[in-house]
Design an enzyme around this catalytic site. Structure first.
Site, mmCIF file in Angstrom:
data_model
loop_
_atom_site.group_PDB
_atom_site.id
_atom_site.type_symbol
_atom_site.label_atom_id
_atom_site.label_comp_id
_atom_site.label_asym_id
_atom_site.label_seq_id
_atom_site.Cartn_x
_atom_site.Cartn_y
_atom_site.Cartn_z
ATOM 1 N N TYR A 10 54.380 -12.349 86.427
ATOM 2 C CA TYR A 10 55.618 -12.269 85.961
ATOM 3 C C TYR A 10 56.149 -13.592 85.806
ATOM 4 O O TYR A 10 56.807 -13.742 84.720
ATOM 5 C CB TYR A 10 56.311 -11.222 86.982
ATOM 6 C CG TYR A 10 57.616 -10.944 86.714
ATOM 7 C CD1 TYR A 10 57.767 -9.908 85.948
ATOM 8 C CD2 TYR A 10 58.838 -11.826 86.866
ATOM 9 C CE1 TYR A 10 58.953 -9.561 85.311
ATOM 10 C CE2 TYR A 10 59.746 -11.200 86.419
ATOM 11 C CZ TYR A 10 60.191 -10.220 85.732
ATOM 12 O OH TYR A 10 61.256 -9.931 85.158
ATOM 13 N N LYS A 210 64.304 -20.289 99.211
ATOM 14 C CA LYS A 210 63.801 -19.366 98.149
ATOM 15 C C LYS A 210 63.748 -18.018 99.409
ATOM 16 O O LYS A 210 64.153 -16.996 99.010
ATOM 17 C CB LYS A 210 62.467 -19.632 97.686
ATOM 18 C CG LYS A 210 61.752 -18.299 97.177
ATOM 19 C CD LYS A 210 62.479 -17.823 96.020
ATOM 20 C CE LYS A 210 61.721 -16.433 95.434
ATOM 21 N NZ LYS A 210 62.338 -15.808 94.316
ATOM 22 N N CYS A 268 87.876 -10.005 118.586
ATOM 23 C CA CYS A 268 87.873 -9.030 117.268
ATOM 24 C C CYS A 268 86.347 -8.745 117.055
ATOM 25 O O CYS A 268 85.894 -7.652 117.177
ATOM 26 C CB CYS A 268 88.392 -9.453 116.030
ATOM 27 S SG CYS A 268 90.030 -9.798 116.151
ATOM 28 N N LYS A 324 86.808 -20.762 119.627
ATOM 29 C CA LYS A 324 87.047 -21.823 118.580
ATOM 30 C C LYS A 324 88.018 -22.873 118.784
ATOM 31 O O LYS A 324 88.951 -22.430 119.608
ATOM 32 C CB LYS A 324 87.013 -21.177 117.284
ATOM 33 C CG LYS A 324 88.299 -20.200 117.092
ATOM 34 C CD LYS A 324 88.282 -19.691 115.771
ATOM 35 C CE LYS A 324 89.571 -18.983 115.342
ATOM 36 N NZ LYS A 324 89.590 -18.363 114.010
#
Length: 435
Positions: A10, A210, A268, A324
């Protein structure tokens, strides 16, 4: 350019057609005489819209032909694309039998070639394959040195079946993994004129890119399906949900959350993941991908602890406690969990977080700090420099800009970066959790 393509499946057949259409002279090489005969007749060995016409045009114009003669192909070309199959073994690993065989043949042919030749792996191979398999075979069989006597590069393909030609002509990006600059330069010249960024990286990075892309695509499909299944069981059309989700390019379809680093936390994300997966269980809807999220998050906290433990030092400075920077919110902060593990293992821990320090005295989270984590908050120190000076290991816990200074202020100390302050830092004493 004169190019040989090894493997006319292919990827190889599509590359042969597209490269010859761009004016390059292509020799297609395969062990199957039947495939070679098809190529030389201008016929496609695979079903792909538009490919047969490209192959026929290439043959008629004298820019494409097939051969089973490896040595002739190497001597007649300056660059080889390796597009051989890398199928799965039963255990999931790659079977490199075809890659190893073609490398032996190419290496043997390189013995008799006086000019420089560049070998480019276009097949999908796991990180380390080129370094540990391809290059050693090429060097052993050729008697030459990679990067000196011959070039080596990786050029992962991102071709989708049924749209492969369009994907080749209009790629999102072209990734080149290079062993040496000359190989990268030669390979880059193949893609001049394409309206897409050319990204050059070390070989192992290109190999990993990849796989990351393909696994990410698979994850997106599974994620959308699980959301759709839960939505349907709740009487909601999952297509309507995901259609709106995909219109958010600021967070949902962006790089924002796709940065390797520490675990997520806050008020959250953990709560909502638990709630949705609980509802899925109530509805008897299988959701293995979503069910694994919290376990994966806990594992990243353990990875951070293991990284600290491997330093074999007991005095630790944790810079950052809230989940954070810019907030004093400690609810389900993974840094609190990390601190508790360090305390439990007897580490001499000091913590600096200006926002949490303020909250401990004035903020709305004062009650939470005093009632839920007094054993952690008692280790807070308002003097950043003193915290750094008293430690042997400095842990950068969130991306407060002040913490970047710790890389300079903590010279001679081991630095563990959990959030990404490391770009441009070459100090061997600084380690990242994912880099």
């Amino acid at each position: 350019m004169n190019i040989s393509i090894f493997g006319l499946g292919y990827v190889g057949a599509v590359c042969a057609g597209c490269l010859s259409a761009r004016g390059h002279h292509v020799l297609g090489v395969d062990i199957s005489p039947a495939k070679i005969e098809l190529i030389n007749q201008g016929k496609s060995p695979i079903v792909e819209p538009g490919l047969e016409q490209l192959l026929l045009d290439g043959v008629r114009q004298g820019r494409l032909r097939g051969t089973t003669d490896v040595q002739a192909a190497i001597l007649a070309t300056e660059l080889s694309l390796l597009c051989v199959g890398t199928p799965s073994k039963k255990n999931g690993d790659l079977d490199l039998v075809y890659m190893e065989a073609v490398c032996r043949e190419i290496g043997t042919a390189l013995r008799d070639k006086g000019s420089r030749h560049t070998v480019v792996v276009r097949s999908t191979v796991l990180p380390g394959t080129v370094k540990n398999v391809v290059i050693p075979i090429l060097e052993e069989t050729s008697g030459k040195r990679a990067g000196v006597d011959f070039g080596v590069a990786v050029n992962p393909e991102f071709l989708r079946e049924s749209t492969a030609i369009q994907d080749y002509d209009f790629p999102a990006m072209t990734v080149i993994g290079e062993l040496d600059k000359a190989s990268g330069d030669l390979l880059e010249s193949l893609y001049q004129g394409l309206d897409a960024p050319i990204i050059r990286k070390p070989i192992e990075v290109a190999e990993m890119i990849k796989y990351t892309c393909n696994v990410w695509h698979a994850t997106k499909v599974s994620f959308a399906n699980e959301i759709g299944n839960i939505a349907k069981a709740s009487g909601v059309d999952g297509r309507d949900v995901m259609d709106v989700v995909c219109q958010d390019f600021k967070l949902n379809l962006s790089r924002y959350y796709l940065r390797p680093g520490f675990a997520f936390g806050g008020s959250c994300l953990p709560k909502d993941v638990r709630a949705l997966t609980y509802r899925a269980s109530q509805l008897d809807v299988e959701h293995p991908l979503l069910a694994s999220i919290m376990a994966s998050n806990r594992n990243q906290v353990q990875n951070a602890f293991d990284l600290i433990e491997r330093q074999d030092k007991r005095k630790v400075a944790l810079l950052g406690l809230s989940f954070k920077a810019g907030t004093d919110d400690l609810r389900e902060s993974p840094l609190v969990e990390l601190a508790e593990r360090l305390i439990g293992k007897g580490y001499a821990l000091r913590i600096f977080d200006a926002n949490v320090e303020y909250a401990r005295v004035f903020g709305a989270n004062r009650d939470y700090i005093e009632s839920k984590i007094p054993h952690v908050s008692s280790l807070l120190d308002s003097n950043l420099q003193q915290v750094i000076d008293d430690a042997d290991v400095i842990v950068l816990g969130n991306n407060d800009e002040r913490f970047a200074q710790a890389l300079g202020a903590g010279k001679g100390k081991q630095v563990i970066d959990l959030v990404g302050f490391m770009p441009g830092v070459s100090d061997a004493r600084t380690q990242g959790i994912c880099w």
